[in-house]
Design a protein around this motif. Sequence first.
Motif, PDB file in Angstrom:
ATOM      1  N   ASN A 293       0.819  -1.220   0.000  1.00 38.45           N
ATOM      2  CA  ASN A 293       0.000   0.000   0.000  1.00 38.45           C
ATOM      3  C   ASN A 293       0.847   1.262   0.000  1.00 38.45           C
ATOM      4  OD1 ASN A 293      -2.276  -1.540   0.023  1.00 38.45           O
ATOM      5  ND2 ASN A 293      -2.905  -1.063   2.096  1.00 38.45           N
ATOM      6  N   TRP A 294       1.918   1.254   0.762  1.00 33.07           N
ATOM      7  CA  TRP A 294       2.723   2.462   0.899  1.00 33.07           C
ATOM      8  C   TRP A 294       3.330   2.901  -0.427  1.00 33.07           C
ATOM      9  CZ3 TRP A 294       5.888   1.657   6.059  1.00 33.07           C
ATOM     10  CH2 TRP A 294       4.986   1.596   7.130  1.00 33.07           C
ATOM     11  N   PHE A 295       3.823   1.973  -1.214  1.00 34.52           N
ATOM     12  CA  PHE A 295       4.462   2.332  -2.475  1.00 34.52           C
ATOM     13  C   PHE A 295       3.451   2.717  -3.552  1.00 34.52           C
ATOM     14  CE2 PHE A 295       8.544  -0.295  -1.564  1.00 34.52           C
ATOM     15  CZ  PHE A 295       9.009   0.730  -0.772  1.00 34.52           C
ATOM     16  N   SER A 296       2.173   2.451  -3.312  1.00 38.91           N
ATOM     17  CA  SER A 296       1.135   2.857  -4.259  1.00 38.91           C
ATOM     18  C   SER A 296       0.635   4.267  -3.966  1.00 38.91           C
ATOM     19  CB  SER A 296      -0.044   1.875  -4.199  1.00 38.91           C
ATOM     20  OG  SER A 296       0.363   0.579  -4.579  1.00 38.91           O
ATOM     21  N   ASP A 297       1.100   4.825  -2.862  1.00 38.26           N
ATOM     22  CA  ASP A 297       0.664   6.155  -2.421  1.00 38.26           C
ATOM     23  C   ASP A 297       1.608   7.227  -2.974  1.00 38.26           C
ATOM     24  OD1 ASP A 297       0.262   8.544  -0.754  1.00 38.26           O
ATOM     25  OD2 ASP A 297      -1.006   7.223   0.445  1.00 38.26           O
ATOM     26  N   LYS A 298       1.045   8.332  -3.458  1.00 32.40           N
ATOM     27  CA  LYS A 298       1.854   9.417  -4.026  1.00 32.40           C
ATOM     28  C   LYS A 298       2.762  10.065  -2.990  1.00 32.40           C
ATOM     29  CE  LYS A 298      -1.379  10.577  -7.746  1.00 32.40           C
ATOM     30  NZ  LYS A 298      -2.270  11.624  -8.332  1.00 32.40           N
ATOM     31  N   LYS A 299       2.440   9.878  -1.684  1.00 34.38           N
ATOM     32  CA  LYS A 299       3.262  10.459  -0.633  1.00 34.38           C
ATOM     33  C   LYS A 299       4.652   9.828  -0.589  1.00 34.38           C
ATOM     34  CE  LYS A 299      -0.687  11.576   2.345  1.00 34.38           C
ATOM     35  NZ  LYS A 299      -1.362  11.289   3.642  1.00 34.38           N
TER      36      LYS A 299
ATOM     37  N   SER B  85       5.466   0.028 -12.515  1.00 37.10           N
ATOM     38  CA  SER B  85       4.182   0.277 -13.166  1.00 37.10           C
ATOM     39  C   SER B  85       3.170  -0.805 -12.787  1.00 37.10           C
ATOM     40  CB  SER B  85       4.364   0.315 -14.685  1.00 37.10           C
ATOM     41  OG  SER B  85       3.127   0.456 -15.343  1.00 37.10           O
ATOM     42  N   GLU B  86       3.608  -2.056 -12.758  1.00 31.81           N
ATOM     43  CA  GLU B  86       2.732  -3.154 -12.341  1.00 31.81           C
ATOM     44  C   GLU B  86       2.215  -2.925 -10.927  1.00 31.81           C
ATOM     45  OE1 GLU B  86       4.569  -7.026 -14.772  1.00 31.81           O
ATOM     46  OE2 GLU B  86       5.044  -6.691 -12.653  1.00 31.81           O
ATOM     47  N   HIS B  87       3.103  -2.457 -10.072  1.00 29.44           N
ATOM     48  CA  HIS B  87       2.727  -2.233  -8.681  1.00 29.44           C
ATOM     49  C   HIS B  87       1.739  -1.079  -8.556  1.00 29.44           C
ATOM     50  CE1 HIS B  87       3.407  -2.643  -4.330  1.00 29.44           C
ATOM     51  NE2 HIS B  87       3.221  -1.333  -4.302  1.00 29.44           N
ATOM     52  N   GLN B  88       2.032   0.026  -9.229  1.00 30.42           N
ATOM     53  CA  GLN B  88       1.184   1.206  -9.148  1.00 30.42           C
ATOM     54  C   GLN B  88      -0.226   0.936  -9.674  1.00 30.42           C
ATOM     55  OE1 GLN B  88       2.299   5.001  -8.460  1.00 30.42           O
ATOM     56  NE2 GLN B  88       3.128   3.547  -6.997  1.00 30.42           N
ATOM     57  N   SER B  89      -0.332   0.093 -10.685  1.00 33.55           N
ATOM     58  CA  SER B  89      -1.636  -0.199 -11.283  1.00 33.55           C
ATOM     59  C   SER B  89      -2.431  -1.215 -10.470  1.00 33.55           C
ATOM     60  CB  SER B  89      -1.441  -0.734 -12.707  1.00 33.55           C
ATOM     61  OG  SER B  89      -0.811  -2.010 -12.674  1.00 33.55           O
ATOM     62  N   GLY B  90      -1.778  -1.855  -9.497  1.00 28.89           N
ATOM     63  CA  GLY B  90      -2.457  -2.875  -8.705  1.00 28.89           C
ATOM     64  C   GLY B  90      -2.436  -4.245  -9.354  1.00 28.89           C
ATOM     65  N   LYS B  91      -1.720  -4.363 -10.476  1.00 28.17           N
ATOM     66  CA  LYS B  91      -1.647  -5.656 -11.163  1.00 28.17           C
ATOM     67  C   LYS B  91      -0.890  -6.680 -10.349  1.00 28.17           C
ATOM     68  CE  LYS B  91       0.185  -7.690 -15.440  1.00 28.17           C
ATOM     69  NZ  LYS B  91       0.897  -7.403 -16.714  1.00 28.17           N
ATOM     70  N   ARG B  92       0.139  -6.221  -9.622  1.00 29.88           N
ATOM     71  CA  ARG B  92       0.977  -7.149  -8.873  1.00 29.88           C
ATOM     72  C   ARG B  92       1.580  -6.425  -7.672  1.00 29.88           C
ATOM     73  NH1 ARG B  92       2.730 -11.832 -10.413  1.00 29.88           N
ATOM     74  NH2 ARG B  92       1.995 -11.413 -12.523  1.00 29.88           N
ATOM     75  N   ASP B  93       1.687  -7.122  -6.549  1.00 30.78           N
ATOM     76  CA  ASP B  93       2.325  -6.547  -5.366  1.00 30.78           C
ATOM     77  C   ASP B  93       3.823  -6.816  -5.438  1.00 30.78           C
ATOM     78  OD1 ASP B  93       3.233  -5.681  -2.955  1.00 30.78           O
ATOM     79  OD2 ASP B  93       1.872  -6.867  -1.726  1.00 30.78           O
ATOM     80  N   ASN B  94       4.573  -5.832  -5.918  1.00 32.73           N
ATOM     81  CA  ASN B  94       6.029  -5.949  -6.037  1.00 32.73           C
ATOM     82  C   ASN B  94       6.745  -5.226  -4.909  1.00 32.73           C
ATOM     83  OD1 ASN B  94       6.137  -7.500  -8.445  1.00 32.73           O
ATOM     84  ND2 ASN B  94       5.742  -5.667  -9.673  1.00 32.73           N
ATOM     85  N   GLY B  95       6.039  -4.987  -3.796  1.00 38.96           N
ATOM     86  CA  GLY B  95       6.604  -4.209  -2.702  1.00 38.96           C
ATOM     87  C   GLY B  95       7.974  -4.658  -2.221  1.00 38.96           C
ATOM     88  N   PRO B  96       8.159  -5.939  -1.859  1.00 38.35           N
ATOM     89  CA  PRO B  96       9.472  -6.389  -1.366  1.00 38.35           C
ATOM     90  C   PRO B  96      10.586  -6.208  -2.392  1.00 38.35           C
ATOM     91  CG  PRO B  96       7.772  -7.945  -0.739  1.00 38.35           C
ATOM     92  CD  PRO B  96       7.123  -6.980  -1.697  1.00 38.35           C
ATOM     93  N   LEU B  97      10.297  -6.482  -3.673  1.00 40.22           N
ATOM     94  CA  LEU B  97      11.306  -6.318  -4.715  1.00 40.22           C
ATOM     95  C   LEU B  97      11.656  -4.842  -4.887  1.00 40.22           C
ATOM     96  CD1 LEU B  97      13.083  -7.256  -7.033  1.00 40.22           C
ATOM     97  CD2 LEU B  97      11.046  -7.328  -8.492  1.00 40.22           C
ATOM     98  N   ILE B  98      10.647  -3.982  -4.906  1.00 38.69           N
ATOM     99  CA  ILE B  98      10.884  -2.542  -5.046  1.00 38.69           C
ATOM    100  C   ILE B  98      11.695  -2.025  -3.861  1.00 38.69           C
ATOM    101  CG2 ILE B  98       9.762  -0.280  -5.061  1.00 38.69           C
ATOM    102  CD1 ILE B  98       7.468  -1.577  -6.645  1.00 38.69           C
ATOM    103  N   TRP B  99      11.396  -2.508  -2.658  1.00 43.16           N
ATOM    104  CA  TRP B  99      12.154  -2.086  -1.479  1.00 43.16           C
ATOM    105  C   TRP B  99      13.634  -2.432  -1.640  1.00 43.16           C
ATOM    106  CZ3 TRP B  99      11.603   0.734   2.886  1.00 43.16           C
ATOM    107  CH2 TRP B  99      12.574   0.570   3.889  1.00 43.16           C
ATOM    108  N   SER B 100      13.929  -3.633  -2.105  1.00 43.27           N
ATOM    109  CA  SER B 100      15.319  -4.047  -2.279  1.00 43.27           C
ATOM    110  C   SER B 100      16.046  -3.149  -3.270  1.00 43.27           C
ATOM    111  CB  SER B 100      15.385  -5.502  -2.765  1.00 43.27           C
ATOM    112  OG  SER B 100      14.891  -6.382  -1.787  1.00 43.27           O
ATOM    113  N   ILE B 101      15.381  -2.843  -4.373  1.00 46.57           N
ATOM    114  CA  ILE B 101      15.976  -1.962  -5.383  1.00 46.57           C
ATOM    115  C   ILE B 101      16.149  -0.555  -4.818  1.00 46.57           C
ATOM    116  CG2 ILE B 101      15.627  -0.923  -7.659  1.00 46.57           C
ATOM    117  CD1 ILE B 101      13.992  -3.451  -8.390  1.00 46.57           C
ATOM    118  N   LEU B 102      15.159  -0.100  -4.066  1.00 52.56           N
ATOM    119  CA  LEU B 102      15.190   1.240  -3.478  1.00 52.56           C
ATOM    120  C   LEU B 102      16.349   1.383  -2.497  1.00 52.56           C
ATOM    121  CD1 LEU B 102      13.397   3.803  -3.628  1.00 52.56           C
ATOM    122  CD2 LEU B 102      12.200   2.945  -1.598  1.00 52.56           C
TER     123      LEU B 102
END
Length: 358
Positions: free
Chosen positions: A296-302, A331-348
Motif C-alpha cells: 500500500n505504501w508504495f502505491s501512495d503518491k506520498k 508500473s505493475e505495482h502502481q496499477s495494482g496488477k501485482r504486489d512488487n513491494g518487497p522487490l521494489i524495497w530491495s531496489i530502493l
Amino acid sequence: MEKKVPTGLLLSGGIDSTLLLALAYKNGIRMPTFTVVNSAKENSSGTEDGKYSRIAANIYKSDHHELPIDRNILNGFSDFIGSVDQPIGDSSYLLTSEICKHASGSVKVLLSGAGADELFGGYNRHWAFYKYLVNKPLMDLLLPLSRSAFRYLPDLPGLSRVRHLQNMEKMAKSHDRSPEAMWLNMISFHEFKGAHGEFSEKSPSNSWMTWALWHDRTNYLVSDVLALTDKASMLHGLEVRVPYLDDRIVNHLGTIDSRSLMKQGRKWILRQILIDNGGAKIANRSKEGFGLPLGNWFSDKKSAHLFEPLQKANAYIFEFFEKEKFDRIFSEHQSGKRDNGPLIWSILVLSHWLEGNF
C-alpha cells in the motif's frame, strides 16, 4: 560476580518469541516486552502482531510496550540509509532499528526468537518445499500446468495481493525437476532467476529437506536475519541475544531427520511446547513475516520522493539492473496488477545506498 542488566524481549506475538516469554514466566522471570504495531488506520494492510502480542503479554503478565508505525516511518528513510554500512534488502531492517531505538530507553539487552524458523522449518517456503519433495511426481506434473494457468488469469486490481494466491503463483513459477534448482528459485526474486549459477544435483546431506534448512541457516539467517539484527541493535547501544541458536539446541536438532521435523507441520515441536505452557491462542496463529506493509505504501503518491534517484537514466543502480525492468515492475505495482513491494524495497535500498556511497 556477573552484573545483571535490564533485559527485555522482542515480542511479535508469534510462536517463537511467545515461547521464550512463556518459559521465562514459568521460571519466575519477568521482563518487559516490545512490539511494533500498525496504526489503527493501517491495520488492514499490516500484520496482526499487535493483537497477538497483547494476548501473549496478558497471558504471561509482561510489562508490555508498543511502538505504532505508519507510512511516516519512511520520512526517516534517508537518515536510515545513511547509517547503513552494508545494504540489506529486507524491510525488517528498518523496523528492527526502530524498535531497538524505542527499547533502548529502558533496557540494555533484548531477547529475540531469531533462528527458530530456520532450525525448525517455520517459513512458508519450508512447508511448500517439503510438500513438493513428498509429492514430487505429482508436483512435476501439476506445477507446469499451474504456471500456464496463472499466465491467463485476468489482471484484476489487487489480484496478486491475495497472499495464498501469491504463494501458489510463486510455487508454480519456481518449479524445476531438480530439487536444488526448485529451492533456489523459491528463495529468489524471479526477475533475477538464474543468477544463482550451476546446479550440482547433489545434496550434501543426502536429504533435500535437510539441505534446504541448512541452506537457509548458512545464507539467509546469517546474511539477513542476524546481520540486520546485529547492526540495528548496535546502532542504538543494545545487545540482542538469540536463545534458539544455543549450541545444545542446534546440535540436538542435527540428530532429528527432516521428515520427523516437518511431518506434523511447520515448527510443530515449538507449537506443542507452547500449547503445553498455556499458549494455544498463539500456537494456532497463521505465519506472518516481520516487515513493512509496502504494497500500500508504495502505491501512495506520498512515497514519490523516495523514487527520485530511480528517475535518472544514469543512476548508478542501472549499471546492475535495467531501468526498463524497474519501470515495468513499478508500473505493475502502481496499477495494482501485482504486489512488487518487497522487490521494489530491495531496489530502493540499493539505489539510495549506492547514491550515498559512490
